[in-house]
Design a protein around this motif. Structure first.
Motif, PDB file in Angstrom:
ATOM      1  N   ASP A 160       0.826  -1.206   0.000  1.00  0.00           N
ATOM      2  CA  ASP A 160       0.000   0.000   0.000  1.00  0.00           C
ATOM      3  C   ASP A 160       0.864   1.261   0.000  1.00  0.00           C
ATOM      4  OD1 ASP A 160      -2.866   0.950   0.302  1.00  0.00           O
ATOM      5  OD2 ASP A 160      -1.916   1.985   1.981  1.00  0.00           O
ATOM      6  N   GLU A 168       2.566   8.698  -6.413  1.00  0.00           N
ATOM      7  CA  GLU A 168       2.613  10.136  -6.106  1.00  0.00           C
ATOM      8  C   GLU A 168       3.953  10.758  -6.460  1.00  0.00           C
ATOM      9  OE1 GLU A 168       1.633  10.489  -1.988  1.00  0.00           O
ATOM     10  OE2 GLU A 168      -0.505  10.220  -2.330  1.00  0.00           O
ATOM     11  N   GLU A 176      -5.962   9.597  -5.072  1.00  0.00           N
ATOM     12  CA  GLU A 176      -7.433   9.589  -4.949  1.00  0.00           C
ATOM     13  C   GLU A 176      -8.119   9.546  -6.313  1.00  0.00           C
ATOM     14  OE1 GLU A 176      -5.515  12.097  -4.072  1.00  0.00           O
ATOM     15  OE2 GLU A 176      -6.421  14.054  -4.480  1.00  0.00           O
ATOM     16  N   LYS A 186      -0.670  -2.716  -6.272  1.00  0.00           N
ATOM     17  CA  LYS A 186      -0.439  -3.520  -5.059  1.00  0.00           C
ATOM     18  C   LYS A 186      -0.383  -5.008  -5.413  1.00  0.00           C
ATOM     19  CE  LYS A 186      -3.132  -2.193  -1.528  1.00  0.00           C
ATOM     20  NZ  LYS A 186      -4.293  -1.533  -0.853  1.00  0.00           N
TER      21      LYS A 186
ATOM     22  N   ASN B 110      -9.530   7.565   5.208  1.00  0.00           N
ATOM     23  CA  ASN B 110      -8.162   7.156   4.883  1.00  0.00           C
ATOM     24  C   ASN B 110      -7.575   8.138   3.878  1.00  0.00           C
ATOM     25  OD1 ASN B 110      -5.773   5.809   4.500  1.00  0.00           O
ATOM     26  ND2 ASN B 110      -6.632   4.316   3.082  1.00  0.00           N
ATOM     27  N   GLN B 127      -7.778  14.863   0.868  1.00  0.00           N
ATOM     28  CA  GLN B 127      -6.694  13.938   0.561  1.00  0.00           C
ATOM     29  C   GLN B 127      -5.375  14.702   0.436  1.00  0.00           C
ATOM     30  OE1 GLN B 127      -7.258  10.428  -0.254  1.00  0.00           O
ATOM     31  NE2 GLN B 127      -5.039  10.200  -0.128  1.00  0.00           N
ATOM     32  N   ARG B 128      -4.343  14.211   1.060  1.00  0.00           N
ATOM     33  CA  ARG B 128      -3.008  14.791   0.904  1.00  0.00           C
ATOM     34  C   ARG B 128      -2.054  13.673   0.523  1.00  0.00           C
ATOM     35  NH1 ARG B 128      -3.908  20.121   1.086  1.00  0.00           N
ATOM     36  NH2 ARG B 128      -1.646  20.294   1.122  1.00  0.00           N
ATOM     37  N   ILE B 130       1.030  11.154   0.481  1.00  0.00           N
ATOM     38  CA  ILE B 130       1.621  10.425   1.611  1.00  0.00           C
ATOM     39  C   ILE B 130       2.960  11.035   2.025  1.00  0.00           C
ATOM     40  CG2 ILE B 130       2.769   8.726   0.133  1.00  0.00           C
ATOM     41  CD1 ILE B 130       2.054   6.593   2.163  1.00  0.00           C
ATOM     42  N   HIS B 364      -3.491  -0.114   5.588  1.00  0.00           N
ATOM     43  CA  HIS B 364      -4.713   0.685   5.741  1.00  0.00           C
ATOM     44  C   HIS B 364      -5.209   1.070   4.363  1.00  0.00           C
ATOM     45  CE1 HIS B 364      -1.890   4.105   5.384  1.00  0.00           C
ATOM     46  NE2 HIS B 364      -1.191   3.506   6.326  1.00  0.00           N
ATOM     47  N   GLY B 365      -6.184   0.318   3.874  1.00  0.00           N
ATOM     48  CA  GLY B 365      -6.683   0.619   2.538  1.00  0.00           C
ATOM     49  C   GLY B 365      -7.841  -0.256   2.103  1.00  0.00           C
TER      50      GLY B 365
END
Lengths: 391, 423
Positions: A160, A168, A176, A186, B110, B127-128, B130, B364-365
């Motif tokens: 993840d 990113e 998103e 993944k 999340n 959302q930002r 990571i 976490h997803g």
């Protein structure tokens, strides 16, 4: 000063932008000598000629001109071949130096947060700046190697986190808006065949490879680098052209940087001050005070501490004071400084890259006559002045 | 999936923990409290009055007895299963819940750790990235408080454990707020570590300046363009870009300077263990409370994210962080001024996946309730006691709740005040 020649302040700015440090004293003196010779070919150009702010003997805490630390700066400036004094020439000189690539590499590591415990240590990683400087690899290959390193994997543990970061930071895509790609990535990361970002793959390295083959990788890298070096966002049409050129041949990157530095956007940047980030502040502080670059240990500890504060100003003042006090190179009373006006000018040239105004010089010279004053006090006042925090 | 439920049991009784300790005694007491282990938060201690039914909304507002707020983002991704759903991982949080209000259905998003924790402070879920190292667009609760209530920079602090990225919680980019209303942020592990302390010790303590030297320095500063004030200088006629130095004025910057030098010798740098960075943030928070008596201290934890690689390591960090929170609460209760005037909020930014990953860790997803709902707790002098509010609330509700409690308005927040909180 001749048209097109850099001022001392602009030299300091350019050096901070490209080499991530201010000029050493010897480099600054050589530049001043070269500048004089460019204006008057008959001028012997020796550092120490009258009016050279760099030839005042430098006293006080900042006066420790450790020649050994000058890292290749000319020894006797006047006898050296004349160096460039204009923006294009100086930028070219810097861009050809291994130092530029060393700092480029360090900035990439910081971007990926591969610092401190996550800093890559393998020989294949340490050799990247040298290989870049020698033209044996290009920036795309360098970033690819970084993304495949054990440090990158440890910094981004698990499918993840890893795929999110790849999307990113490498592909320049917002997660998103790419949830499906995240899930595919993944799965590919875990070894299952899949089509991630339009390319087949079945491994962690395939995830990286697919991301780096995206047009958005080139676009985000160039946009980021332009912002870092020019301190301004690139125009969309320019970014499109640069991206095309980079996709055709990533070895074009140094030429692009050369064009950025010669652009009106960089000329505008030279006309304004930008805040120093903490990494730059640490390097500037050590170079300005010690005439050497910080050790890796010093740099890492100081940078980590400063990065821990929303407002690093108070800790910057602490560090400046500790360093000035610890150097203790010149504990004599300021009254003992034989030529106070020259001393003031030298401190301004070294720390701010400019001459003092007449009012500043007059008042500071008068301050140095105060029995309680010490040369180091002036150094500290300049280092904690808001002007020193920008460039 | 069934959401874990918590039975708060009987309300604790007891008396004020105010002992009238001075700062030195408090710090000494903290060390003693640390030795008492996970049960540092004694059952007899309390932060507020006994209370039962919620306040009638028609009644006049109570007199504001909450003068301070400690907001702990129990972040890094922590499921309710490992907190209120476990038998004995978080005895201190359970004791807090017994004396306050538990919200077991607190909705989270999340948004990445950075984005989700930021949402707790802005009241807006966005959302930002990571690894994004940028400020948010929305004002934080710190900015609302400082602007509305004229709090000084020293009144509002954040102690973090996650490095440079978390300094962005201090303030956002909204043009009506920004750095001048930001919170002082300290990443405890970045500053208070043995390596940095070693460097400082290597250089030696700064020499003490005489009054005459101070005066000479002040004269030099006045002589420089702009007088040396942060944000005032210009060089070669070039304008100066805005930066974070607007946050502190010279006085508060000097106090922060001294605090950092003092804190380096207090032992925070020696804290070790799997939750060392989180524990340092909590220790820093309690020392900030002792030294500055700030109006708001936020703490952002992060190390539970070790769960990606190991469930057991994660569970151990949850346990140790609960212990450190117990020490912080004990310190507050041991201070007469803080004990009767401080509200404490604790909540994770989001949970974690329902099932273990291939490394026997937790990512976490997965979009499960384990990820999307967390349990939060609030305890304070004006809050109800021993109550579980089953209503669905949200972590973004914390921002407007804290602001309202102290008398400010979180105008741009999308959250609402936590329901059924006040006694």
């Amino acid at each position: 000063m001749g048209e097109g020649n850099l001022s001392l302040g602009e030299l300091r700015t350019l050096s901070l932008d490209l080499l991530r440090r201010p000029p050493f004293d010897l480099e600054r003196r050589k530049f001043t000598a070269d500048l004089r010779r460019s204006l008057d070919p008959d001028d012997p150009g020796e550092a120490g000629a009258p009016g050279d702010p760099g030839d005042t003997g430098g006293s006080g805490a900042a006066g420790a001109t450790g020649a050994a630390g000058a890292a290749g700066a000319a020894g006797a400036a006047g006898r050296e071949p004349r160096g460039p004094v204009d923006l294009a020439g100086k930028a070219q000189e810097f861009l050809r130096s291994p130092e530029f690539w060393k700092q480029w590499y360090e900035e990439q590591l910081y971007y990926f947060l591969l610092v401190d415990n996550f800093a890559p240590r393998g020989e294949d990683m340490q050799s990247i700046p040298g290989e870049l400087a020698a033209g044996r690899i290009d920036v795309r290959e360098a970033i690819h190697r970084i993304a495949l390193s054990a440090s990158f994997d440890q910094r981004n543990p698990g499918a993840d986190t890893f795929v999110t970061v790849v999307l990113e930071q490498l592909a320049g895509l917002a997660v998103e808006r790419n949830r499906r790609e995240l899930e595919i990535g993944k799965s590919v990361y875990d070894g299952k065949p899949g089509n991630f970002l339009g390319r087949p793959g079945a491994s962690q390295s395939d995830v990286v490879k697919s991301a780096m083959e995206q047009r958005s990788f080139a676009e985000s890298l160039l946009g980021r680098e332009h912002r870092r070096l020019v301190h301004a966002a690139a125009a969309k049409s320019d970014l499109k052209d640069w991206t095309e050129a980079f996709l055709a041949d990533p070895r074009v990157f140094p030429d692009l940087v050369r064009r950025w530095i010669g652009s009106p956007a960089y000329a505008a940047r030279l006309g304004r001050r930008e805040p120093m980030d903490n990494r730059l502040f640490v390097r500037a502080l050590i170079v300005d005070l010690c005439q050497r670059e910080p050790t890796a240990e010093e740099f890492s500890r100081m940078r980590s501490a400063l990065d821990g504060l929303a407002d690093p100003t108070p800790l910057r003042a602490v560090l400046a004071r500790l360093l000035v006090d610890s150097l203790q190179t010149d504990p004599r009373p300021a009254r003992a400084v034989p030529d106070a006006p020259s001393f003031v000018r030298e401190q301004f040239a070294r720390l701010l890259g400019r001459a003092p105004s007449a009012a500043e010089e007059q008042e500071l010279v008068a301050s140095l006559a105060d029995p309680a004053s010490r040369p180091a006090l002036l150094t500290y006042a300049l280092l904690t002045h808001s002007e020193y925090q920008s460039y | 999936m069934e959401t874990p439920r918590f039975d708060p049991g009987t309300s604790a009784t007891g008396t004020s923990g105010g002992l009238g300790l001075d700062r030195r005694q408090l710090l000494g007491g903290l060390a003693a409290a640390a030795l008492t282990g996970p049960s540092a938060l004694g059952a007899g201690a309390h932060l507020g009055p006994a209370g039962g039914a919620p306040r009638d909304p028609q009644e006049p507002e109570p007199s504001p007895r909450t003068r301070r707020v400690v907001l702990i983002a129990f972040a890094g991704g922590v499921r309710t299963r490992e907190t209120f759903g476990s038998a004995d991982n978080v005895p201190n949080l359970k004791k807090l819940a017994q004396r306050g209000v538990l919200y077991p259905r607190m909705r989270s998003s999340n948004l990445g750790h950075f984005g989700a924790a930021l949402a707790m402070f802005t009241g807006v879920a966005e959302q930002r990235g990571i690894r994004e190292n940028q400020r948010g667009d929305q004002p934080t609760l710190f900015e609302y408080l400082r602007k509305d209530l004229q709090f000084a920079a020293g009144d509002v602090w954040i102690a973090t454990s996650g490095g440079a990225q978390q300094t962005n919680y201090s303030y956002g980019l909204h043009p009506k707020y920004g750095a001048r209303f930001g919170a002082n942020t300290l990443d405890s592990d970045g500053i208070f570590n043995a390596e940095f302390r070693g460097l400082v010790e290597h250089w030696g303590r700064p020499t003490r300046r005489s009054a005459a030297e101070q005066a000479a320095l002040a004269r030099m500063r006045r002589a420089l363009r702009g007088g040396g004030e942060a944000g005032a200088a210009e060089g070669e006629g070039r304008g100066r870009a805005a930066d974070a130095s607007a946050l502190n004025d010279q006085d508060s910057a000097a106090r922060v300077e001294q605090y950092i030098l003092d804190e380096l010798t207090r032992g925070t740098a020696e804290i070790s263990g799997p939750n060392a960075a989180d524990a340092k943030a909590l220790r820093t928070a309690r020392n900030l409370l002792a030294v500055f008596k700030p109006r708001v201290v936020a703490v952002v934890l992060q190390q539970a994210d070790a769960a990606h690689g190991s469930f057991n390591a994660y569970a151990e960090i949850v346990r140790r962080n609960d212990e450190a929170i117990g020490e912080l609460v004990a310190a507050i209760e041991a201070d007469r001024e803080l004990a009767g005037s401080t509200a404490i909020f604790v909540a994770p930014e989001f949970g974690r996946d329902r099932d273990l990953n291939s490394r026997r860790g937790l990512d976490h997803g997965d979009g499960s309730d384990d990820l999307n709902y967390v349990a939060g707790v609030a305890v304070g002098p004006e809050f109800r006691r021993g109550v579980t509010v089953e209503d669905e609330v949200a972590v973004v509700d914390l921002c407007p709740t804290v602001c309202s409690l102290l008398g400010a308005e979180a105008r741009l927040s999308k959250g609402r005040k936590l329901p059924k909180l006040l006694a």
